[in-house]
Design a protein around this motif. Sequence first.
Motif, short mmCIF file in Angstrom:
data_model
loop_
_atom_site.label_atom_id
_atom_site.label_comp_id
_atom_site.label_asym_id
_atom_site.label_seq_id
_atom_site.Cartn_x
_atom_site.Cartn_y
_atom_site.Cartn_z
N GLY A 117 -4.22 -8.17 -6.00
CA GLY A 117 -3.45 -6.96 -5.75
C GLY A 117 -2.21 -6.82 -6.60
O GLY A 117 -1.34 -5.99 -6.31
N GLU A 118 -2.11 -7.61 -7.67
CA GLU A 118 -0.96 -7.51 -8.58
C GLU A 118 -1.32 -6.56 -9.72
O GLU A 118 -2.45 -6.57 -10.20
CB GLU A 118 -0.61 -8.89 -9.13
CG GLU A 118 -0.23 -9.90 -8.05
CD GLU A 118 -0.24 -11.33 -8.56
OE1 GLU A 118 -0.84 -11.57 -9.63
OE2 GLU A 118 0.34 -12.20 -7.88
N PRO A 119 -0.39 -5.71 -10.17
CA PRO A 119 -0.70 -4.74 -11.23
C PRO A 119 -1.25 -5.42 -12.48
O PRO A 119 -0.72 -6.43 -12.94
CB PRO A 119 0.66 -4.09 -11.52
CG PRO A 119 1.44 -4.26 -10.25
CD PRO A 119 1.00 -5.58 -9.68
N ALA A 120 -2.34 -4.85 -13.04
CA ALA A 120 -2.97 -5.40 -14.24
C ALA A 120 -3.08 -4.34 -15.33
O ALA A 120 -3.80 -4.54 -16.31
CB ALA A 120 -4.35 -5.95 -13.90
N TYR B 264 1.80 -1.42 -15.69
CA TYR B 264 2.80 -0.65 -14.95
C TYR B 264 3.38 -1.50 -13.83
O TYR B 264 2.75 -2.46 -13.37
CB TYR B 264 2.19 0.64 -14.38
CG TYR B 264 1.72 1.61 -15.44
CD1 TYR B 264 2.62 2.41 -16.13
CD2 TYR B 264 0.36 1.71 -15.77
CE1 TYR B 264 2.20 3.30 -17.10
CE2 TYR B 264 -0.07 2.59 -16.75
CZ TYR B 264 0.85 3.38 -17.41
OH TYR B 264 0.42 4.24 -18.38
N PRO B 265 4.58 -1.15 -13.33
CA PRO B 265 5.17 -1.95 -12.25
C PRO B 265 4.45 -1.74 -10.92
O PRO B 265 3.54 -0.90 -10.81
CB PRO B 265 6.61 -1.42 -12.18
CG PRO B 265 6.54 -0.03 -12.73
CD PRO B 265 5.47 -0.06 -13.78
N GLU B 266 4.84 -2.49 -9.92
CA GLU B 266 4.25 -2.33 -8.58
C GLU B 266 4.52 -0.93 -8.06
O GLU B 266 5.49 -0.27 -8.44
CB GLU B 266 4.85 -3.36 -7.61
CG GLU B 266 4.31 -4.76 -7.79
CD GLU B 266 4.53 -5.62 -6.55
OE1 GLU B 266 4.93 -5.07 -5.50
OE2 GLU B 266 4.29 -6.84 -6.64
N ILE B 267 3.64 -0.47 -7.18
CA ILE B 267 3.82 0.87 -6.61
C ILE B 267 5.09 0.90 -5.75
O ILE B 267 5.54 -0.13 -5.26
CB ILE B 267 2.60 1.29 -5.76
CG1 ILE B 267 2.46 0.39 -4.52
CG2 ILE B 267 1.33 1.25 -6.58
CD1 ILE B 267 1.41 0.89 -3.54
N ARG C 193 -4.59 3.34 -10.27
CA ARG C 193 -4.04 2.07 -10.73
C ARG C 193 -5.12 0.99 -10.86
O ARG C 193 -6.17 1.06 -10.21
CB ARG C 193 -2.96 1.57 -9.75
CG ARG C 193 -1.72 2.47 -9.67
CD ARG C 193 -0.97 2.51 -10.98
NE ARG C 193 -0.59 1.19 -11.45
CZ ARG C 193 0.53 0.56 -11.07
NH1 ARG C 193 1.37 1.14 -10.25
NH2 ARG C 193 0.82 -0.64 -11.55
N VAL C 194 -4.85 -0.01 -11.71
CA VAL C 194 -5.73 -1.15 -11.89
C VAL C 194 -4.96 -2.41 -11.50
O VAL C 194 -3.86 -2.66 -11.99
CB VAL C 194 -6.22 -1.28 -13.35
CG1 VAL C 194 -7.16 -2.48 -13.50
CG2 VAL C 194 -6.93 0.00 -13.79
N VAL D 70 0.83 -1.20 0.00
CA VAL D 70 0.00 0.00 0.00
C VAL D 70 0.87 1.25 0.00
O VAL D 70 1.99 1.26 0.48
CB VAL D 70 -0.95 0.02 1.22
CG1 VAL D 70 -1.95 -1.12 1.15
CG2 VAL D 70 -0.18 -0.03 2.53
N GLY D 71 0.31 2.31 -0.54
CA GLY D 71 0.98 3.60 -0.60
C GLY D 71 0.10 4.55 -1.39
O GLY D 71 -0.92 4.15 -1.97
#
Length: 457
Positions: A95-98, A101-104, A89-90, A82-83
């Motif tokens: 909770g994996e980026p879809a 884009y890369p992870e936050i 973001r989607v 989280v952040g």
Amino acid sequence: MKGIEYRGITGVDGPIVMVERTENVFYNETVCVRDRLGEKRLGRIVDLSEKACVVQIFGDTTGIDLAESSFEFLDKPLELRVGEGLLGRVFNGLGEPADGYPEIVSSKMVNVNGNPINPYSRSYPRDFIQTGISAIDGMNSLVRGQKLPIFSGSGLPHNKLAAQIIRQAKLRGSDEQFVMVFAGMGIKYDVARFFIDTFEESGVLSKVVMFQSLADAPSIERIMTPRCALTAAEYLAFEKGMHVLVVMTDMTNYCEALREISTTRGEVPGRKGYPGYLYSDLAELYERAGKVKNSSGSITQIPILTMPNDDISHPIPDLTGYITEGQIVLDRELDSQGLYPAVASLPSLSRLMKDGIGPEMTRDDHANVSSQLFASYSKVKSIRNLAAIIGEEELGELDRLYLKFGEKFEREFLSQGEYENRSIEETLDIGWRCLSVLPKEELFRIKDELIQKYLKV
């Protein structure tokens, strides 16, 4: 022991993997399973015995060999990173980026199962949320920190209504930041695309966090999707002080996934085959809404569920109604007449409405107008039933006026455009215009001074 990889799996049954138990493992612990080619699959412990663990895999179990595969206990539950980078973001259901884009960028990881809110630390919901939709704002008002589900049916415009609420919802008379968290469970690709495109076109995507578990995703992913979404909402609300609106659709798909997993595990079924713990499982999600003392943030929930066969007594809407503070019910008959958003006024209810309306919150006539509209429309339904038997030409003059009011109420008050954003003043003024069809002596739920102030004949 943690950090040790064990070889050999006892059994595989669909998404369920049986492994030998070691000391100090716990319920909901994350397990990493490697197939014979070394590919990683994550899962969580869903059942324990003295000698074995039942692991539900987040995905398919193709390639998992009993002798050649290995597993490792990770000593932690499923966590979400989280952040503030969550906004815009989607993500998929885990909770994996879809969105490509890369992870936050954040080092903060939070258990997706959440922690119960101490009842003593909760504060009572009172702040009116303006959705811009007359059927909700005028007669079933939403307040900050409330759980207000939408009961719909297959083919009804609940997705359009949810998107409109997300676009238009705002705290009346406040400049405090309002963000949205969207959780889609078992939704089709075109529905997922509809929400993304709608938010992009209206410019609100930058303040929306989306978690989408598509229809072809494993059942266990649907179970985790609302938990990931609510974890993100709790971070934004209680750590960043934001007002968060959480829309979860479709809770029926969530419950179907719960039933499927329960059946796979061989649990004793309850009503219509759903597990006996369906009530407590739903309560675990819904009760993550609310306001907390000494925190400026809040979580307001709008779960959406499609009632199987339009049956409001089905276990899913039935149990949801026990846990939440009312419901917005969509009506198939109104929808067939071309009315949008087709909200059925009489079975709809907001139990916290009385605490969020009135002078200094909405307007001094809000409670009286809402009550009178309910009473008058209820009489319209009775007169329509009578007219269906004896014919409209046999009705008295007053009954005909009520039928005229009912037509005007449905066409002007309940019906509005998908992109029409009405203020609460506009909504109440439309209500007065509808009531002006009736004689003043029929407005028995409105104070005389309010009739003199607002009624324009």
